[in-house]
Design a protein around this motif. Structure first.
Motif, PDB file in Angstrom:
ATOM      1  N   ILE A 639     -51.118 -23.925  -5.202  1.00 36.19           N
ATOM      2  CA  ILE A 639     -51.317 -24.165  -6.630  1.00 36.19           C
ATOM      3  C   ILE A 639     -52.137 -23.050  -7.247  1.00 36.19           C
ATOM      4  O   ILE A 639     -51.941 -22.675  -8.394  1.00 36.19           O
ATOM      5  CB  ILE A 639     -51.973 -25.539  -6.830  1.00 36.19           C
ATOM      6  N   THR A 680     -46.025 -28.596  -9.973  1.00 41.72           N
ATOM      7  CA  THR A 680     -46.279 -27.155  -9.884  1.00 41.72           C
ATOM      8  C   THR A 680     -45.096 -26.433  -9.283  1.00 41.72           C
ATOM      9  O   THR A 680     -44.692 -25.370  -9.769  1.00 41.72           O
ATOM     10  CB  THR A 680     -47.519 -26.882  -9.024  1.00 41.72           C
ATOM     11  N   ARG A 684     -43.985 -24.014 -11.998  1.00 42.68           N
ATOM     12  CA  ARG A 684     -44.659 -22.737 -11.866  1.00 42.68           C
ATOM     13  C   ARG A 684     -44.925 -22.447 -10.404  1.00 42.68           C
ATOM     14  O   ARG A 684     -46.054 -22.521  -9.944  1.00 42.68           O
ATOM     15  CB  ARG A 684     -45.977 -22.766 -12.638  1.00 42.68           C
ATOM     16  N   GLY A 687     -47.803 -20.339  -8.916  1.00 37.58           N
ATOM     17  CA  GLY A 687     -49.182 -20.779  -8.932  1.00 37.58           C
ATOM     18  C   GLY A 687     -49.910 -20.399 -10.212  1.00 37.58           C
ATOM     19  O   GLY A 687     -49.362 -19.754 -11.090  1.00 37.58           O
ATOM     20  N   ILE A 688     -51.159 -20.791 -10.286  1.00 40.20           N
ATOM     21  CA  ILE A 688     -51.927 -20.547 -11.502  1.00 40.20           C
ATOM     22  C   ILE A 688     -52.233 -19.060 -11.664  1.00 40.20           C
ATOM     23  O   ILE A 688     -52.100 -18.496 -12.738  1.00 40.20           O
ATOM     24  CB  ILE A 688     -53.242 -21.351 -11.465  1.00 40.20           C
TER      25      ILE A 688
END
Lengths: 711, 392
Positions: A639, A680, A684, A687-688
């Protein structure tokens, strides 16, 4: 006007999700938590937020652009959600379904009915709220993006601070926060005004101004004195502890020096931020704004309505400031010469370091404990980042290595069968233990041993699984992790590993520098004050805010190694393996050696953390090292961003830090965690914070784009 | 560069230096040798236990029967793993929750029928209803997983669907916990009497003043029998589980071999793109695969609960891992392999603790150990085609 089916569908889906949320009891739990004291509960905020969001999304789906269309679609979708929830409330109040659905209680009905006496009235209010808020959410689409984002962010921050309000016990009272902010702002302004000068000159002037202000403050304090015997107050708030002793002893020189220094330091920091990269600048503004908001919170003790409004204003102002001045600051940064840039970066790094060092003293024990555990997870995450992120070797049994590290350190530092030369410690009389159990060592030796042993075990595990690919590798490593856990739990190895009772009475981390000052006369030590005290007695790091520092050292060490390796030949070899093993091998990468190195180094990081964990907790049990922890660590690097080092920090905070700090989430932590993983991956997957391209590749790209690709 | 590669190759095939080639041989096959050593050690332990007289035929037969029953459950769940892997080349980590869902929902039905007395009066129909409910629940969860979590990620790199599956598995476990509570639910005792004419000395009691012998209790019965001189406690439920599993597996194999959908499944598993070009609705085939796997898991769930009684939201994890081991053991992607693997694993797990003198606490280690051994020594499994590429 024709009603778009899509927006109705959105309402239905969201309604079903909320139905689920209600049925698992989340709303019940949230309704007991007051975010804004006595006024708004977490459940109310959740419902309001969901209605607004539903309206927003549904209006977007409807494809309409006019206010009427947006409003109607939003209202319809919001209304549907509210209707579904009302249906649940009616069922909950009329029938007892608790045998099947344990959390669908009459209390739930009351919560949904906004606490009204009459269920029908309450539910009507709910539906009306759903429709109106939905309409508002739909109309929100008309807002230009900037105010919308700012407003959203500010409200979110208020909610987060509100949830944390019980935990944040800062010594930063409002006056202190105002002073700090003021000094930094002064430094910032001064440096900005003299933008034509060299950076060094600017910073010096900022420092001077800051010191001058500090001096004035000091004089005011000396002249005015501090009132109150127990906790001296001045300037409307309690004095920080450092000042207290000086004030008590009427040590005028001490006060002046201290405040002047602090003033200068803050001034310089402010000055440096006026010419910093965008990211750094934003970070600085966020931290200062947070400090200010916390100061405001601290003045009232809880988040009351005035406090919430004041914090809202502060946060919105900060956000506006950020966007306006960030561009200015980074422009200023661009005009700096390289030498000046180094100065700026050094100042900011130092300020950051001081901040990081001071943080544990400002927070409560509970949050410090959370930070410590986050730190341990970060170390594990950095290790797994090397194995999975860089090299692509999926590993689901990483907690086992953490266990190996902890057990190794624990065993080596306590008397047991191994360290007592094969004799059971229970059979040795207490006074003889020290002489018989010669294997018992200090934490520091144990730490080294743990790192080496864990690294070796990582290599050992790596050998059988070299041939395996993706999914198989995952399952085998999971199997290994479980095997280790079962072995530590078993009675067969109980004499060595302690079985289900684990290893107990592990000594804490202790720093014993008394040997250094053994020859010094006592007067010298006395003059050194607290520093002398520190040197003379063995320090045991037991409290969360003390262990913090050893964890910090661990993190810095692993971070350093990670960064250097990431940009080295080995790091590139790892990434090559991740992309395509066959090609890497064809390019001359020794697969066996590279993979084993990855496993060894990655697991050694676990050893770093495991030893600290053992000494922090003082006793370890097999059930501290479950599959869940392995999955936690894996999720946090995914993540956060697979293969990115800052991502590990973000991931650890998000996955572990936030839920730990938010008690209400405890029961639902894994639920949201699983959902977060799925969402997630769907939305995405990188990841962040996705990994930055390593430097060489970046340079190559730049070179190519500058020259143009000449065939 | 070319010279370097040439040098390496020459070194590897250098037969003139016997020491080098022997060492090379050992290091290249080190793992296999280690694995064989472990295997030999285990066999030696077993033989010595038998020789010492600590392991009797009676124990063996008893454990064998239990092992076959347990193994049948593993086999049924393993089929779900193997089917999905064959089609999508991904491990459906959440399949253990599909299994759990069936059992859990089935509980509510059987519990309701027990309380109302329907269960005792019409046992056969009740059981059918419970099976149907369990299958429905499992299928619902599996289809939901496929549509929400797996379908969007079909072309993603392998790591991502795996993580999604792990997340989904955790989510489902906790969702069930949140909805239904974490305290264990207990399946009621089910008495299913059959063949009163043949077994006219069994289950005799007095009802309304008349002596009635109800026959063989298929589900809850325990009978002392003497088979070839061995005294046993016979539980028909084990037999039932085994037979059911065999029937389902034969049915599945025939389905995949003979029906159009089965052929479509095989086609999609071979080459998705070409199958689509041939006019096969790939999405529908994939959903069908999930449905089949889930149905089998649902059946397995009810059978498991009938002799294990306890049902919790986290009960799926351990059988799931063992079933996956079984699937790999038999050759992943291979249906009969899953069956063989499951039965083999169940038997080994049941017989080993006493035979090899391994403490029962470490019983689960056996399953994991088997997994590791298989993956090291023969990754393609007992009956599998080589679907894995060996590297390094």
């Amino acid at each position: 006007m024709n009603i778009s089916g899509k927006s109705l569908q959105t309402g239905l889906y969201i309604g079903l999700v909320m139905l689920f949320v209600a049925m698992i009891g989340m709303l019940n739990v949230f309704s007991t938590r007051y975010i804004v004291a006595d006024t708004l509960t977490l459940s109310t905020i959740m419902l309001v937020g969901v209605f607004l969001a539903t309206g927003y999304v549904a209006a977007g789906q409807s494809g309409k652009g006019d206010p009427a269309g947006l409003g109607v679609h939003g209202a319809l979708a919001g209304g549907i959600v509210a209707l579904i929830l009302s249906g649940l409330a009616l069922i909950a109040s009329q029938f007892d379904v608790r045998y099947v659905f344990v959390n669908v209680t009459p209390e739930l009905a009351t919560v949904l009915a906004s606490g009204q006496e009459s269920l029908v009235v309450g539910l009507l209010i709910l539906v009306a709220a759903g429709a109106i808020l939905g309409a508002l959410g739909g109309l929100g689409r008309l807002l230009p993006p900037k105010p919308r984002d700012i407003g959203l962010y500010a409200v979110l921050m208020i909610v987060v601070i509100g949830m944390l309000q019980d935990q944040i016990n800062t010594i930063i009272a409002l006056p202190d926060a105002l002073l700090i902010t003021g000094l930094i702002a002064v430094g910032y302004g001064v440096a900005l005004r003299r933008s034509r000068d060299r950076l060094q000159t600017r910073l010096l002037i900022a420092a001077a101004v800051g010191a001058a202000l500090g001096l004035i403050l000091a004089l005011a304090l000396i002249v005015g004195g501090a009132s109150g015997a127990g906790t001296p107050q001045a300037f409307g708030g309690p004095l920080p502890p450092i000042l207290r002793s000086f004030v008590a002893e009427k040590n005028a020189a001490g006060i002046i020096v201290l405040l002047a220094l602090v003033g200068a330091a803050l001034g310089v920091t402010g000055g440096a931020f006026s010419a910093a990269t965008g990211g750094t600048h934003t970070g600085g503004v966020v931290i200062v704004a947070a400090l200010l908001a916390l100061g405001v919170l601290n003045s009232a003790g809880r988040m009351t309505v005035p406090v919430a409004l004041a914090s809202l204003v502060i946060l919105i102002a900060a956000r506006l400031l950020m966007t306006r001045t960030a561009a200015q600051a980074s422009q200023a940064y661009e005009t700096l010469k390289p030498a000046e840039r180094r100065v700026s970066q050094t100042v900011i790094t130092l300020a950051g370091l001081v901040f990081v060092l001071l943080i544990p003293q400002l927070l409560s024990n509970y949050i410090n404990n959370v930070l410590d555990l986050v730190g341990l997870y970060v170390m594990m995450g950095l290790g797994l980042n090397i194995v999975v992120g860089f090299t692509g070797l999926l590993n689901l049994g990483f907690a086992a290595f953490f266990a190996i590290g902890a057990y190794t350190s624990g065993i080596v530092t306590t008397p047991n069968l191994l360290t007592c030369g094969g004799v059971s410690p229970a059979s040795i009389p207490a006074q003889d233990i020290a002489t018989v159990c010669t294997g018992v060592t200090t934490f520091w030796v144990g730490w080294l041993v743990a790192i080496v042993v864990t690294g070796l075990s990582g290599v050992l595990l790596g050998v059988p699984v070299l041939r395996l690919r993706g999914d198989y590798l995952a399952i085998v490593t999971l199997g290994f992790g479980e095997i280790i856990r079962l072995v530590t739990l078993s009675d067969t190895f109980k004499p060595y590993l302690g079985g289900a009772q684990g290893v107990a009475n592990i000594p804490p981390v202790s720093i014993n520098l008394s040997g250094l000052v053994a020859g010094m006369p006592p007067e010298t030590l006395q003059a050194l004050g607290p520093l002398g005290e520190f040197l003379r007695t063995p320090q045991h790091l037991t409290a969360p805010n003390q262990v913090y520092y050893i964890i910090l050292i661990g993190i810095l060490a692993t971070l350093f190694v990670s960064y250097r390796l990431a940009n080295s030949r080995l790091g590139r070899a790892w990434r090559a393996i991740r992309e395509d093993e066959d090609v890497a091998q064809a390019m001359g990468v020794n697969l066996v050696r590279t993979k084993l190195l990855a496993m060894g180094i990655g697991t050694a990081f676990c050893g770093v953390g495991g030893a600290i964990f053992a000494s922090y907790l003082r006793s370890i049990f097999p059930n501290s090292f479950t599959l869940l922890i392995s999955i936690n660590v894996l999720s946090l690097i995914i993540i956060g961003g697979l293969g990115s080092i800052p991502g590990v920090f973000v991931g650890a905070l998000v996955i572990f830090g936030l839920p730990e700090a938010l008690r209400e989430f405890q029961e639902y932590r894994l639920l949201m965690f699983g959902a977060l993983l799925v969402v997630t991956m769907l939305l995405r997957p990188s990841g962040i914070i996705p990994p930055a391209t390593p430097r060489l590749e970046e340079q190559a790209e730049k070179a190519l784009s500058q020259e143009g690709v000449k065939a | 560069m070319a010279t370097q590669v040439g040098d390496i190759r020459a070194e590897m095939t250098d037969r003139s230096n016997p020491a080098a080639s022997a060492l090379g041989y050992v290091s290249r096959n080190l793992l296999t040798i280690l694995g064989l050593i472990v295997l030999a050690w285990l066999i030696w332990r077993g033989v010595s236990t038998i020789a010492a007289g600590e392991y009797t035929l009676e124990t063996f037969v008893r454990q064998l029967i239990f092992g076959l029953a347990q193994g049948s459950i593993y086999a049924l769940i393993a089929l779900g793993y193997t089917l999905v892997y064959g089609i999508l080349r991904m491990i459906n980590f959440a399949h253990s929750e599909v299994f759990m869902a069936g059992t859990y929902i089935g509980f509510f039905f059987i519990d309701a029928m027990d309380h109302s007395g329907f269960l005792a009066e019409n046992t056969a129909i009740s059981l059918l209803i419970v099976f149907a409910a369990a299958i429905a629940a499992s299928v619902l969860v599996a289809v939901g997983l496929e549509r929400i979590a797996y379908r969007p990620l079909r072309n993603a790199p392998r790591l991502i669907p795996l993580i999604t599956a792990i997340g989904a598995s955790t989510f489902l476990q906790r969702a069930f916990q949140g909805l239904f509570g974490s305290s264990p639910r207990v399946y009621p005792d089910v008495h299913f009497y059959v063949f009163p004419q043949i077994f006219n000395t069994l289950e005799c009691g007095v009802a309304e003043g008349v002596e009635v012998c109800r026959g063989l209790d298929l589900i809850s019965g325990r009978y002392n029998v003497n088979v070839f001189g061995v005294e046993l406690v016979f539980r028909p439920i084990y037999f039932l589980v085994f037979i059911t599993a065999i029937i389902m597996m034969v049915a599945l194999t025939q389905f995949v071999k003979r029906t159009k959908t089965g052929k479509a499944m095989r086609a999609v598993s071979e080459d998705k793109a070409t199958a689509a070009l041939m006019g096969i609705n790939v999405d529908r085939v994939i959903v069908t695969t999930f449905v089949l796997g889930a149905a089998l898991a649902g059946v397995a769930g009810v059978l498991f609960a009938l002799y294990n009684s306890q049902v919790t939201p986290t009960m799926g994890f351990v059988p799931g891992i063992k079933a996956f081991t079984a699937a790999v053991l038999g050759g992943i992607g291979n249906i009969s392999g899953a069956a063989v693997g499951g039965l083999f694993l169940g038997t080994v797990e049941s017989v080993s603790p006493s035979l090899l003198d391994i403490p029962s606490q470490l019983k689960d280690v056996i399953a994991f150990g088997v997994l590791v051994l298989v993956l090291i020594l023969r990754p393609s499994g007992i009956m599998g085609e080589v679907l894995t590429e060996k590297k390094a």
